[in-house]
Write a protein that holds these residues in place. Structure first.
Motif, PDB file in Angstrom:
ATOM      1  N   ALA A 263       0.826  -1.220   0.000  1.00 15.22           N
ATOM      2  CA  ALA A 263       0.000   0.000   0.000  1.00 15.22           C
ATOM      3  C   ALA A 263       0.855   1.263   0.000  1.00 15.22           C
ATOM      4  O   ALA A 263       0.476   2.291  -0.557  1.00 15.22           O
ATOM      5  N   LYS A 264       2.035   1.197   0.621  1.00 14.99           N
ATOM      6  CA  LYS A 264       2.910   2.375   0.723  1.00 14.99           C
ATOM      7  C   LYS A 264       3.929   2.457  -0.404  1.00 14.99           C
ATOM      8  O   LYS A 264       4.682   3.422  -0.469  1.00 14.99           O
ATOM      9  N   SER A 265       4.008   1.420  -1.227  1.00 13.17           N
ATOM     10  CA  SER A 265       5.112   1.283  -2.188  1.00 13.17           C
ATOM     11  C   SER A 265       6.442   1.447  -1.455  1.00 13.17           C
ATOM     12  O   SER A 265       7.321   2.194  -1.888  1.00 13.17           O
TER      13      SER A 265
ATOM     14  N   PRO B  82       4.130   1.755   9.932  1.00 12.75           N
ATOM     15  CA  PRO B  82       4.939   2.888   9.496  1.00 12.75           C
ATOM     16  C   PRO B  82       4.025   4.107   9.401  1.00 12.75           C
ATOM     17  O   PRO B  82       2.807   3.978   9.545  1.00 12.75           O
ATOM     18  N   SER B  83       4.586   5.269   9.169  1.00 12.63           N
ATOM     19  CA  SER B  83       3.747   6.439   8.937  1.00 12.63           C
ATOM     20  C   SER B  83       2.876   6.165   7.698  1.00 12.63           C
ATOM     21  O   SER B  83       3.315   5.507   6.763  1.00 12.63           O
ATOM     22  N   ALA B  84       1.629   6.674   7.734  1.00 16.14           N
ATOM     23  CA  ALA B  84       0.632   6.291   6.718  1.00 16.14           C
ATOM     24  C   ALA B  84       0.681   7.182   5.480  1.00 16.14           C
ATOM     25  O   ALA B  84      -0.334   7.716   5.039  1.00 16.14           O
ATOM     26  N   ASN B  85       1.890   7.334   4.924  1.00 17.78           N
ATOM     27  CA  ASN B  85       2.080   8.121   3.701  1.00 17.78           C
ATOM     28  C   ASN B  85       2.726   7.229   2.653  1.00 17.78           C
ATOM     29  O   ASN B  85       3.410   6.275   3.014  1.00 17.78           O
ATOM     30  N   PRO B  86       2.549   7.559   1.375  1.00 15.24           N
ATOM     31  CA  PRO B  86       3.326   6.839   0.366  1.00 15.24           C
ATOM     32  C   PRO B  86       4.811   7.061   0.656  1.00 15.24           C
ATOM     33  O   PRO B  86       5.201   8.112   1.179  1.00 15.24           O
TER      34      PRO B  86
ATOM     35  N   VAL C   7       5.599  13.367   2.819  1.00 19.54           N
ATOM     36  CA  VAL C   7       5.398  13.922   4.158  1.00 19.54           C
ATOM     37  C   VAL C   7       4.412  13.047   4.961  1.00 19.54           C
ATOM     38  O   VAL C   7       3.423  12.573   4.416  1.00 19.54           O
ATOM     39  N   SER C   8       4.677  12.859   6.243  1.00 18.69           N
ATOM     40  CA  SER C   8       3.801  12.037   7.088  1.00 18.69           C
ATOM     41  C   SER C   8       2.476  12.741   7.373  1.00 18.69           C
ATOM     42  O   SER C   8       2.429  13.965   7.487  1.00 18.69           O
ATOM     43  N   PRO C   9       1.386  11.960   7.506  1.00 21.44           N
ATOM     44  CA  PRO C   9       0.059  12.525   7.741  1.00 21.44           C
ATOM     45  C   PRO C   9      -0.201  12.824   9.216  1.00 21.44           C
ATOM     46  O   PRO C   9       0.135  12.016  10.083  1.00 21.44           O
TER      47      PRO C   9
ATOM     48  N   LEU D  77       5.258  15.246  14.847  1.00 23.00           N
ATOM     49  CA  LEU D  77       6.567  14.805  14.329  1.00 23.00           C
ATOM     50  C   LEU D  77       6.802  13.378  14.809  1.00 23.00           C
ATOM     51  O   LEU D  77       6.441  13.039  15.929  1.00 23.00           O
ATOM     52  N   GLU D  78       7.478  12.565  14.011  1.00 19.75           N
ATOM     53  CA  GLU D  78       7.677  11.162  14.361  1.00 19.75           C
ATOM     54  C   GLU D  78       8.442  10.962  15.671  1.00 19.75           C
ATOM     55  O   GLU D  78       9.112  11.864  16.167  1.00 19.75           O
ATOM     56  N   SER D  79       8.374   9.718  16.139  1.00 21.66           N
ATOM     57  CA  SER D  79       9.075   9.354  17.377  1.00 21.66           C
ATOM     58  C   SER D  79      10.588   9.378  17.183  1.00 21.66           C
ATOM     59  O   SER D  79      11.096   9.259  16.067  1.00 21.66           O
TER      60      SER D  79
HETATM   61 MG    MG Z   1       7.776   7.374   7.705  1.00 26.82          MG
END
Ligand code: MG
Ligand code: TXA
Length: 321
Positions: A50-52, A137-141, A145-147, A174-176
């Motif tokens: 889904a994320k490629s 993982p973050s839910a972006n392609p 940029v992360s959602p 911002l991510e962990s």
């Molecule tokens: Mg990420």
């Protein structure tokens, strides 16, 4: 094959889909994650599709309690246990030695697995209903940029996943921070929203791994990660007007608009002048400007301290594209 994507607040519906092996986007305090059963190879494979996402980029396992991971991780060093006790639930991800219960696809074959206890109440409730950890993982392609809202997820993964669990806008944005333990030392692999100073206050000085583009031990470290589609440059508006059409310059400003270009194309990172507020707005602002018809987005680095370390890290990577 297109699926019908629902945005909703039903923790039960999310739990059911995940138990059936499907993908669900979940809210966390940092960014939205794209979750699946982290110990099911077939479910985890759906995330990569889904994320490629390239298969060499390992995933974080999310849980609501380290006690639930008795047969997942082993030999946790005391120092890491202390950091987990003090700083989680929260935006800290810790690499731990894995057992054979963790499939290779989850860690890209690496001997350690990344573990995170998020603090978002909706996702904690969801995790409490599950008897397996969630790989997310973050839910972006890959590379984007992360959602930080359910709508951001829908804009990019709508039609690919059945359900987005809406937990509102991510409170941190911002991510962990990701840490490892190597030769008796805590090593920060990814600068994120747990401050390095908060870790050092508990365990003393740590090593911060600098960005690497060749063979990163945390591939989230690749430059040009987190980038919008419109090129982002770390230059002033005054410099930009020399090179670009005034009406086609986007500006992520710190706390004041520039008089040199239209205000419509400018967003303030922190009207209050705090790094927390800047972190909260950063990804959402990149996305908003990316949707306009612009030639360039310009911005400046922020103070190199506290959360500013992670913000600047993202800005440098986005600008490297
Ligand atoms: Mg990420
Ligand atoms: O805040 C966050 O950490 C969000 C939310 C959803 O929890 N998740 C997130 O996941 O940012 P992701 O996949 O976008 O970034 C995690 C990074 C990956 O780029 C990977 O390089 C690194 O963590 N990672 C995961 N497992 C690893 C491992 N076993 N060894 C080294 N690095 C690892």
């Amino acid at each position: 094959m297109a699926v019908n994507t629902m945005i909703g607040t039903s923790v039960r519906a999310a739990a059911e889909l995940l138990t059936q092996g499907q993908l669900v986007a979940i809210p966390t305090e940092t960014v939205y994650g794209l979750a699946a059963n982290g110990v099911s190879p077939a479910s985890v494979a759906k995330i990569f599709a889904a994320k490629s996402r390239p298969s060499f980029d390992p995933l974080i396992l999310h849980t609501d309690s380290l006690h639930k991971l008795q047969d997942i991780v082993t030999d946790i060093p005391t120092t890491l246990q202390t950091l987990a006790d003090e700083l989680t639930p929260g935006p800290l991800t810790i690499l731990m030695r894995r057992t054979s219960k963790v499939p290779d696809i989850t860690t890209s074959g690496l001997p350690k697995v990344a573990i995170r206890l998020p603090s978002h109440p909706t996702t904690l409730e969801l995790l409490s209903l599950l008897d397996f950890p969630l790989a997310a993982p973050s839910a972006n392609p890959f590379g984007y940029v992360s959602p930080t809202t359910a709508q951001h997820v829908f804009d990019q993964l709508g039609g690919k996943i059945p359900y987005i669990l809406d937990g509102g806008r991510c409170s941190i944005g911002l991510e962990s921070t990701i840490i490892d333990y190597q030769e008796g030392q805590v090593v920060v692999l990814r600068k994120g929203s747990t401050k390095v100073s908060s870790i050092e206050a508990i365990v003393g000085p740590v090593t911060v791994q600098s960005a690497s583009t060749s063979r990163p031990s945390a591939p989230g470290m690749l430059s040009n990660h987190y980038a919008p589609k419109v090129p982002l440059r770390l230059i002033s508006v005054a410099e930009a007007v020399a090179d670009y059409d005034q009406s086609q310059i986007g500006h992520i400003a710190w706390s004041q608009y520039s008089p040199l270009i239209p205000e419509d194309n400018q967003l303030l990172l922190s009207p209050n002048g705090t790094l927390e507020e800047a972190a909260f707005n950063l990804f959402a602002h990149m996305r908003e400007l990316d949707q306009k018809d612009l030639q360039v987005i310009v911005t400046n680095l922020v103070a190199e301290e506290g959360l500013g370390l992670a913000i600047n890290d993202k800005l440098r990577r986005a600008a490297a594209k």
